[in-house]
Design a protein around this motif. Structure first.
Motif, short mmCIF file in Angstrom:
data_model
loop_
_atom_site.label_atom_id
_atom_site.label_comp_id
_atom_site.label_asym_id
_atom_site.label_seq_id
_atom_site.Cartn_x
_atom_site.Cartn_y
_atom_site.Cartn_z
N LYS A 1 24.06 -1.32 -49.15
CA LYS A 1 24.99 -2.12 -49.96
C LYS A 1 24.35 -2.53 -51.29
O LYS A 1 25.00 -2.48 -52.34
CB LYS A 1 25.42 -3.37 -49.19
CG LYS A 1 26.43 -3.09 -48.08
CD LYS A 1 26.82 -4.36 -47.35
CE LYS A 1 27.86 -4.08 -46.26
NZ LYS A 1 28.18 -5.31 -45.50
N ASP A 2 23.08 -2.93 -51.24
CA ASP A 2 22.38 -3.31 -52.48
C ASP A 2 22.20 -2.11 -53.41
O ASP A 2 22.34 -2.23 -54.63
CB ASP A 2 21.01 -3.92 -52.15
CG ASP A 2 21.12 -5.37 -51.69
OD1 ASP A 2 22.22 -5.93 -51.79
OD2 ASP A 2 20.11 -5.92 -51.24
N LEU A 3 21.89 -0.96 -52.84
CA LEU A 3 21.75 0.25 -53.66
C LEU A 3 23.06 0.63 -54.33
O LEU A 3 23.09 0.98 -55.51
CB LEU A 3 21.27 1.42 -52.78
CG LEU A 3 19.77 1.49 -52.47
CD1 LEU A 3 19.50 2.55 -51.41
CD2 LEU A 3 18.97 1.78 -53.73
N VAL A 4 24.16 0.54 -53.58
CA VAL A 4 25.47 0.85 -54.14
C VAL A 4 25.82 -0.14 -55.24
O VAL A 4 26.29 0.25 -56.32
CB VAL A 4 26.55 0.84 -53.03
CG1 VAL A 4 27.94 0.94 -53.64
CG2 VAL A 4 26.32 1.98 -52.05
N ALA A 5 25.59 -1.43 -54.99
CA ALA A 5 25.91 -2.47 -55.98
C ALA A 5 25.07 -2.27 -57.25
O ALA A 5 25.60 -2.36 -58.37
CB ALA A 5 25.65 -3.85 -55.40
N LEU A 6 23.79 -1.98 -57.08
CA LEU A 6 22.91 -1.78 -58.24
C LEU A 6 23.33 -0.57 -59.04
O LEU A 6 23.36 -0.59 -60.28
CB LEU A 6 21.46 -1.63 -57.76
CG LEU A 6 20.37 -1.63 -58.82
CD1 LEU A 6 20.40 -2.91 -59.63
CD2 LEU A 6 19.00 -1.46 -58.17
N SER A 7 23.68 0.51 -58.35
CA SER A 7 24.13 1.72 -59.03
C SER A 7 25.42 1.47 -59.80
O SER A 7 25.58 1.92 -60.94
CB SER A 7 24.34 2.83 -57.99
OG SER A 7 24.87 3.98 -58.60
N GLN A 8 26.35 0.73 -59.20
CA GLN A 8 27.62 0.42 -59.87
C GLN A 8 27.40 -0.46 -61.10
O GLN A 8 28.09 -0.31 -62.11
CB GLN A 8 28.58 -0.24 -58.89
CG GLN A 8 29.10 0.71 -57.83
CD GLN A 8 29.94 0.01 -56.78
OE1 GLN A 8 29.79 -1.20 -56.54
NE2 GLN A 8 30.85 0.73 -56.16
N MET A 9 26.47 -1.38 -61.01
CA MET A 9 26.17 -2.25 -62.15
C MET A 9 25.57 -1.46 -63.30
O MET A 9 25.90 -1.66 -64.47
CB MET A 9 25.22 -3.37 -61.73
CG MET A 9 25.85 -4.44 -60.89
SD MET A 9 24.65 -5.67 -60.37
CE MET A 9 25.61 -6.56 -59.15
N GLU A 10 24.67 -0.53 -62.96
CA GLU A 10 24.01 0.27 -64.00
C GLU A 10 24.99 1.21 -64.71
O GLU A 10 24.84 1.49 -65.89
CB GLU A 10 22.86 1.06 -63.39
CG GLU A 10 21.68 0.20 -62.98
CD GLU A 10 20.56 0.99 -62.34
OE1 GLU A 10 19.43 0.49 -62.32
OE2 GLU A 10 20.83 2.10 -61.85
N THR A 11 25.98 1.70 -63.97
CA THR A 11 26.96 2.61 -64.56
C THR A 11 28.15 1.88 -65.16
O THR A 11 29.03 2.50 -65.75
CB THR A 11 27.47 3.62 -63.51
OG1 THR A 11 28.01 2.90 -62.38
CG2 THR A 11 26.34 4.52 -63.03
#
Length: 344
Positions: free
Chosen positions: A174-184
């Motif tokens: 979940k943290d990886l998905v959230a971080l990826s979405q924030m970066e993009t």
């Protein structure tokens, strides 16, 4: 024989002088003194003109170009702005253009190399972080399947441990998905009026049990500030405050203290989360907000967490137009600070 600008100018001037005297020999009525004067005058004029053309306009600029190439080899990209001026000399312009172009390209190459190293490290970190809970859960489940399931106490204990490992894996994903979405830029901040003092109080109440286990005092200051109204995404700022306060509890000392302080400025509130724990050595501070970076890896794994919390905090605050800073002294404690815009 080494052909310097002086030797080249001398030979060419001598040739021009000889040609001039040769042409004069076809003119009737010329005598020896006239030959001498004409030869000397043509030699002197040709020598100094050629010397200037080669030395000033060509030779010096070619030497500078060679020096520029040497600097580029050494990756010395300092180029005084005063030297970048319009000049009629095409060689000087060429020298400047070559330097600026190569400097930019070299910087792009260096940046790509850094990104490649970061990508490799990130993939290695992700693989390791995913492997740990998967192998742990796998080990507990296979142990049960190999016969330990018949023992009720062992079964319950191993199932709880497997569930804990899978919960950690779920949190990591979940943290990886959230971080990826924030970066993009897929996740956008929904800013509204938020009472940050009330929000922080709720976070402290949620973390009160963890604080009590470590006998840590949670304090919000100043007492006379009843409300802290800011423009923020309530859910995301809750993540920020939860992460910072929980880290302060987790990595602080037993019987310690965590203070959340609000300071009012003209257009912003400055929020700081301070603990009196063991502190962080200065060499770790620049990398503290990198993904999966841990100051003490063995100690961090014992205390749980995905290693992505501070990276997520950094991106959330960046999306709010703010930056987070950290100050720490060993055996003195650590302070995380950031600003949020006041709400009208």
């Amino acid at each position: 024989m080494r052909f310097t600008p002086r030797i080249i100018a001398f030979l060419l001037a001598l040739a021009i002088s000889a040609i001039t005297v040769a042409f004069l020999s076809f003119v009737s009525g010329t005598n020896g003194s006239m030959f001498f004067v004409a030869g000397l005058a043509s030699f002197s004029a040709a020598f100094f003109l050629i010397m200037y053309a080669i030395e000033i306009l060509v030779y010096r600029e070619v030497t500078k170009m060679h020096q520029t190439i040497q600097r580029l080899k050494l990756k010395d990209f300092s180029f005084p702005r005063k030297s970048i001026v319009s000049d009629a000399n095409p060689l000087k312009k060429l020298n400047q253009e070559i330097f600026v172009y190569v400097a930019r390209k070299q910087q792009e190459i260096d940046e790509l190399k850094k990104l490649e190293i970061f990508r490799r490290e990130f993939l290695a970190d992700v693989s390791h972080e995913l492997k740990t809970p998967i192998f742990a859960a796998q080990g507990f489940i296979h142990t049960l399947l190999d016969g330990a399931m018949d023992d009720v106490k062992v079964r319950d204990k191993f199932l709880q441990k497997a569930a804990k490992s899978l919960d950690g894996l779920d949190a990591l994903v979940k943290d990886l998905v959230a971080l990826s979405q924030m970066e993009t830029g897929e996740i956008r901040m929904h800013k509204e009026m938020v009472d940050l003092r009330l929000l922080t109080l709720e976070v402290c109440e949620q973390l009160e049990h963890k604080a009590n286990l470590r006998k840590t005092l949670l304090k919000i200051k100043p007492d006379q500030l009843a409300h802290v109204w800011v423009k923020a995404d309530a859910y995301r700022i809750t993540q920020v405050m939860t992460n910072l306060i929980e880290n302060a509890i987790k990595y602080g000392n037993d019987n310690g203290k965590v203070v959340v302080h609000f300071e009012e400025e003209k257009k912003h509130f400055v929020i700081s989360v301070r603990d009196n724990g063991p502190g962080i050595p200065s060499e770790h501070l620049p990398r503290l907000f990198e993904r999966f970076y841990r100051v003490d890896k063995s100690r961090s794994r014992e205390k749980g967490g995905t290693g992505l919390g501070l990276a997520i905090v950094k991106h959330i605050l960046s999306a709010h137009g703010s930056k987070i800073s950290v100050a720490s002294k060993v055996e003195k404690g650590t302070t995380f600070s950031f600003k949020l815009e006041k709400a009208d």
